[in-house]
Design a protein around this motif. Structure first.
Motif, PDB file in Angstrom:
ATOM      1  N   ASP A 169       0.783  -1.185   0.238  1.00 54.65           N
ATOM      2  CA  ASP A 169       0.043   0.020   0.153  1.00 54.65           C
ATOM      3  C   ASP A 169       0.886   1.190  -0.059  1.00 54.65           C
ATOM      4  OD1 ASP A 169      -2.478  -1.500  -0.112  1.00 54.65           O
ATOM      5  OD2 ASP A 169      -2.700  -1.535   2.180  1.00 54.65           O
ATOM      6  N   LYS A 170       1.888   1.341   0.805  1.00 56.24           N
ATOM      7  CA  LYS A 170       2.824   2.372   0.784  1.00 56.24           C
ATOM      8  C   LYS A 170       3.596   2.529  -0.664  1.00 56.24           C
ATOM      9  CE  LYS A 170       4.030   2.562   5.557  1.00 56.24           C
ATOM     10  NZ  LYS A 170       5.350   2.493   6.543  1.00 56.24           N
ATOM     11  N   ALA A 171       3.819   1.513  -1.277  1.00 51.65           N
ATOM     12  CA  ALA A 171       4.426   1.498  -2.766  1.00 51.65           C
ATOM     13  C   ALA A 171       3.316   2.200  -3.802  1.00 51.65           C
ATOM     14  CB  ALA A 171       4.817   0.265  -3.238  1.00 51.65           C
ATOM     15  N   VAL A 172       2.249   1.772  -3.462  1.00 52.93           N
ATOM     16  CA  VAL A 172       1.089   2.467  -4.382  1.00 52.93           C
ATOM     17  C   VAL A 172       1.118   3.820  -4.006  1.00 52.93           C
ATOM     18  CG1 VAL A 172      -1.292   2.450  -4.837  1.00 52.93           C
ATOM     19  CG2 VAL A 172      -0.261   0.045  -4.708  1.00 52.93           C
ATOM     20  N   GLU A 173       1.056   4.251  -3.057  1.00 48.00           N
ATOM     21  CA  GLU A 173       0.897   5.658  -2.434  1.00 48.00           C
ATOM     22  C   GLU A 173       2.073   6.507  -2.704  1.00 48.00           C
ATOM     23  OE1 GLU A 173      -1.857   7.476  -1.373  1.00 48.00           O
ATOM     24  OE2 GLU A 173      -2.711   5.363  -2.045  1.00 48.00           O
ATOM     25  N   GLY A 174       3.346   5.603  -2.843  1.00 51.72           N
ATOM     26  CA  GLY A 174       4.454   6.192  -3.461  1.00 51.72           C
ATOM     27  C   GLY A 174       4.249   7.123  -4.795  1.00 51.72           C
ATOM     28  N   ASN A 175       3.540   6.359  -5.734  1.00 52.44           N
ATOM     29  CA  ASN A 175       3.252   6.945  -6.935  1.00 52.44           C
ATOM     30  C   ASN A 175       1.801   7.744  -7.046  1.00 52.44           C
ATOM     31  OD1 ASN A 175       4.837   5.643  -8.728  1.00 52.44           O
ATOM     32  ND2 ASN A 175       3.905   3.612  -8.610  1.00 52.44           N
ATOM     33  N   ARG A 176       1.402   8.063  -5.992  1.00 53.68           N
ATOM     34  CA  ARG A 176       0.323   8.920  -6.006  1.00 53.68           C
ATOM     35  C   ARG A 176       0.444  10.586  -6.613  1.00 53.68           C
ATOM     36  NH1 ARG A 176      -4.826   8.923  -5.129  1.00 53.68           N
ATOM     37  NH2 ARG A 176      -4.692   7.062  -4.211  1.00 53.68           N
ATOM     38  N   PHE A 177       2.008  10.805  -6.390  1.00 49.81           N
ATOM     39  CA  PHE A 177       2.325  11.979  -6.661  1.00 49.81           C
ATOM     40  C   PHE A 177       2.045  12.228  -8.305  1.00 49.81           C
ATOM     41  CE2 PHE A 177       5.645  14.821  -8.406  1.00 49.81           C
ATOM     42  CZ  PHE A 177       5.571  15.821  -7.744  1.00 49.81           C
ATOM     43  N   TRP A 178       1.901  11.174  -8.977  1.00 50.33           N
ATOM     44  CA  TRP A 178       1.991  11.371 -10.356  1.00 50.33           C
ATOM     45  C   TRP A 178       0.377  10.895 -10.899  1.00 50.33           C
ATOM     46  CZ3 TRP A 178       5.546  13.605 -12.330  1.00 50.33           C
ATOM     47  CH2 TRP A 178       6.962  13.419 -11.907  1.00 50.33           C
ATOM     48  N   ALA A 179      -0.444  10.666  -9.886  1.00 52.46           N
ATOM     49  CA  ALA A 179      -2.009  10.602 -10.156  1.00 52.46           C
ATOM     50  C   ALA A 179      -2.674  11.621 -10.812  1.00 52.46           C
ATOM     51  CB  ALA A 179      -2.559  10.074  -8.968  1.00 52.46           C
ATOM     52  N   GLY A 180      -2.273  12.744 -10.566  1.00 50.54           N
ATOM     53  CA  GLY A 180      -2.940  14.065 -11.556  1.00 50.54           C
ATOM     54  C   GLY A 180      -2.764  13.871 -13.009  1.00 50.54           C
TER      55      GLY A 180
END
Length: 179
Positions: A86-97
């Motif tokens: 889950d932390k790995a997924v959230e690490g990519n949230r920065f690019w979710a926009g």
């Protein structure tokens, strides 16, 4: 565009600088083949890369009199590695926009607004569009999926919660994925 006064490049390249042309959909991929030296795409479903993007790129190259076998198929993809998935997924949230179509339709420029939209992106969408892994083996499987689709050059962006761990993991990955 930039205008420079009295600019001079003292150390010039000895060879032509290759042009990596972006191609995502069928039209863009064909144009990339026609006008570029190599394809630069972003993560997409491997079936789309294999059955649409790369064939259209090669079609455009052939129409321009180029040999597609001498042209790279490069892909930019963000990745995040953490022992907690889950932390790995959230690490990519920065690019979710970048995954919100309205961001481009309405030309959103304010970083705070981009972040607001990014926070609305479901975790499954992040998982589908970026590499999220807990270890080297999972990263290797992801890279191999894209290699099987025809990607032969990777540009990987590290968004791991622990940036150093996201770099160190390549001590295991590089030997496994290089031919």
């Amino acid at each position: 565009y930039f205008t420079l006064d009295k600019a001079f490049m003292y150390t010039k390249p000895t060879d032509e600088v290759p042009l990596y042309f972006s191609g995502l959909g069928p039209k863009g991929a064909k144009l990339a083949g026609m006008y570029g030296d190599h394809l630069m795409t972003v993560a997409a479903a491997p079936s789309v890369l294999k059955n649409v993007t790369i064939p259209k790129f090669e079609e455009g190259a052939k129409e321009a009199g180029k040999d597609p076998s001498k042209m790279e198929h490069a892909m930019l993809i963000w990745y995040s590695v953490d022992t907690d998935y889950d932390k790995a997924v959230e690490g990519n949230r920065f690019w979710a926009g970048c995954l919100v179509p309205s961001m481009f339709k309405y030309k959103v420029y304010d970083p705070k607004e981009v972040q607001l939209h990014a926070n609305l992106v479901h975790s499954n969408t992040i998982k589908e569009n970026y590499m999220c892994a807990t270890n080297a083996e999972e990263m290797i499987k992801e890279i191999e999926r894209f290699k099987d689709a025809g990607i032969n050059h990777f540009c990987l962006g590290n968004s791991s919660p622990n940036v150093n761990a996201g770099i160190d993991i390549f001590k295991e990955i590089i030997p496994a994925v290089t031919d």
